[in-house]
Design a protein around this motif. Structure first.
Motif, PDB file in Angstrom:
ATOM      1  N   LYS A   1       7.333   0.979   3.449  1.00 40.23           N
ATOM      2  CA  LYS A   1       6.287   1.935   3.839  1.00 40.23           C
ATOM      3  C   LYS A   1       5.472   2.310   2.609  1.00 40.23           C
ATOM      4  O   LYS A   1       5.825   3.236   1.878  1.00 40.23           O
ATOM      5  CB  LYS A   1       6.896   3.186   4.478  1.00 40.23           C
ATOM      6  CG  LYS A   1       7.492   2.939   5.860  1.00 40.23           C
ATOM      7  CD  LYS A   1       7.934   4.242   6.511  1.00 40.23           C
ATOM      8  CE  LYS A   1       8.462   4.016   7.923  1.00 40.23           C
ATOM      9  NZ  LYS A   1       8.889   5.284   8.565  1.00 40.23           N
TER      10      LYS A   1
ATOM     11  N   THR B   1       2.420   3.982   0.702  1.00 40.84           N
ATOM     12  CA  THR B   1       1.562   5.142   0.958  1.00 40.84           C
ATOM     13  C   THR B   1       0.643   5.368  -0.240  1.00 40.84           C
ATOM     14  O   THR B   1       0.910   4.898  -1.346  1.00 40.84           O
ATOM     15  CB  THR B   1       2.393   6.424   1.187  1.00 40.84           C
ATOM     16  OG1 THR B   1       3.215   6.665   0.032  1.00 40.84           O
ATOM     17  CG2 THR B   1       3.286   6.283   2.408  1.00 40.84           C
TER      18      THR B   1
ATOM     19  N   THR C   1       0.412   0.717   8.222  1.00 36.83           N
ATOM     20  CA  THR C   1       0.113   1.162   6.862  1.00 36.83           C
ATOM     21  C   THR C   1      -1.352   1.539   6.721  1.00 36.83           C
ATOM     22  O   THR C   1      -1.704   2.570   6.131  1.00 36.83           O
ATOM     23  CB  THR C   1       0.461   0.051   5.856  1.00 36.83           C
ATOM     24  OG1 THR C   1       1.859  -0.252   5.948  1.00 36.83           O
ATOM     25  CG2 THR C   1       0.135   0.468   4.440  1.00 36.83           C
TER      26      THR C   1
ATOM     27  N   ALA D   1      -2.117   4.819   8.650  1.00 38.33           N
ATOM     28  CA  ALA D   1      -1.536   5.963   7.952  1.00 38.33           C
ATOM     29  C   ALA D   1      -2.372   6.333   6.735  1.00 38.33           C
ATOM     30  O   ALA D   1      -2.609   7.518   6.462  1.00 38.33           O
ATOM     31  CB  ALA D   1      -0.102   5.651   7.534  1.00 38.33           C
ATOM     32  N   ARG D   2      -2.836   5.322   5.981  1.00 38.88           N
ATOM     33  CA  ARG D   2      -3.675   5.588   4.801  1.00 38.88           C
ATOM     34  C   ARG D   2      -4.994   6.238   5.221  1.00 38.88           C
ATOM     35  O   ARG D   2      -5.469   7.192   4.590  1.00 38.88           O
ATOM     36  CB  ARG D   2      -3.934   4.285   4.059  1.00 38.88           C
ATOM     37  CG  ARG D   2      -4.988   4.342   2.947  1.00 38.88           C
ATOM     38  CD  ARG D   2      -4.525   5.169   1.754  1.00 38.88           C
ATOM     39  NE  ARG D   2      -5.601   5.312   0.780  1.00 38.88           N
ATOM     40  CZ  ARG D   2      -5.829   4.493  -0.241  1.00 38.88           C
ATOM     41  NH1 ARG D   2      -5.039   3.438  -0.426  1.00 38.88           N
ATOM     42  NH2 ARG D   2      -6.809   4.701  -1.075  1.00 38.88           N
TER      43      ARG D   2
END
Length: 284
Positions: A16, A18, A58, A61-62
């Motif tokens: 994951k 981030t 990913t 989420a970013r």
């Protein structure tokens, strides 16, 4: 472990990633911009589709993390939901500690909470990581709960993720209202050869090394051919090659070694496999 053998501070491929650890190439940047644009409307729906392993989770989420502190994301993982589960889940995630009994009162409590957050300057985004697994009934229920015309508040936005079948899924008659709310339909494609090379170099820089110091100059192109540009598959191939090379003491991984590992461990082959060059030096 191969990290010590190759002098890496950590494994280059994280489950994951981030923040700054996320690789942002041209395609990723465009998709993130499209997602942010689509969510300018408070109750907008944005769909993000693409093949498994292409980095949708990913990327989203970013993008959501970059919306600012004025947004709260409610994440629904890869689970199957009953329609009635959605209301209770949202109440819990939005901090309604003691929801009332009965569907009508719970719905009123949800809308009151959305209105409160709105008055505080906070917008809610409901992220459904696998819309098809959650099911049309549950997605339809969430759409009804978050629509702007369902109560006093401006509602909440939705981001639906899925593979290339997502567009067809949204045509389900149960999702007719949701279809009308869609503001952006984003497609995440496999990385091009230059983008994948940039991605691999980015991952190795974060791990304290240089991809082209560890792998020979033919490897990035070969990994792209073997993986089809899918980051998750590329990660697996590169990591397997690292482990194999560390086990045999090789200090430089050749494209031929990558090809052998891909074939032996994953059954992946290219039409013209690279010819083995001189073997890399062995650590005494």
């Amino acid at each position: 472990m191969y990290e010590q053998h190759f002098g890496l501070k950590k494994r280059p491929f994280q489950a994951k990633a981030t923040g700054a650890a996320v690789f942002v190439g041209p395609q990723t940047a465009n998709t993130m911009a499209g997602l942010k644009k689509g969510l300018t409307s408070q109750d907008a729906v944005v769909t993000v589709s693409g093949p498994a392993g292409s980095g949708k989770t990913t990327l989203v989420a970013r993008a959501l993390a970059g919306l600012s502190d004025s947004h709260k994301t409610v994440r629904i993982g890869r689970i199957q939901l009953e329609g009635t589960d959605a209301l209770e889940f949202l109440l819990d995630e939005l901090g309604v500690a003691e929801p009332p009994r009965g569907t009508i009162r719970q719905f009123q409590a949800l809308r009151a909470r959305l209105s409160q957050l709105e008055s505080e300057g906070t917008r809610v985004v409901v992220l459904i990581e696998d819309a098809m697994r959650s099911g049309a009934e549950a997605v339809s229920e969430i759409e009804a709960l978050t629509a702007a015309d369902a109560g006093d508040s401006g509602g909440a936005a939705m981001v639906l993720m899925g593979d290339d079948r997502l567009a067809a899924f949204c045509k389900d008659p149960q999702l007719a209202r949701l279809e009308q709310r869609i503001r952006q339909r984003l497609q995440v494609s496999p990385l091009s050869a230059p983008e994948l090379r940039g991605y691999l170099m980015h991952c190795f820089r974060l791990a304290g090394s240089d991809f082209e110091f560890v792998f020979d100059d033919r490897s990035a192109k070969l990994i792209h051919e073997l993986s089809g540009g899918i980051p998750r598959i590329a990660n697996n191939i590169a990591e397997a090659a690292l482990s194999s090379a560390a086990a045999t003491g090789s200090q430089k991984i050749s494209a031929a070694q990558v090809a052998d590992v891909a074939k032996d461990e994953f059954g992946l082959e290219v039409a013209e496999p690279p010819v083995a060059s001189e073997p890399g030096p062995v650590v005494e």
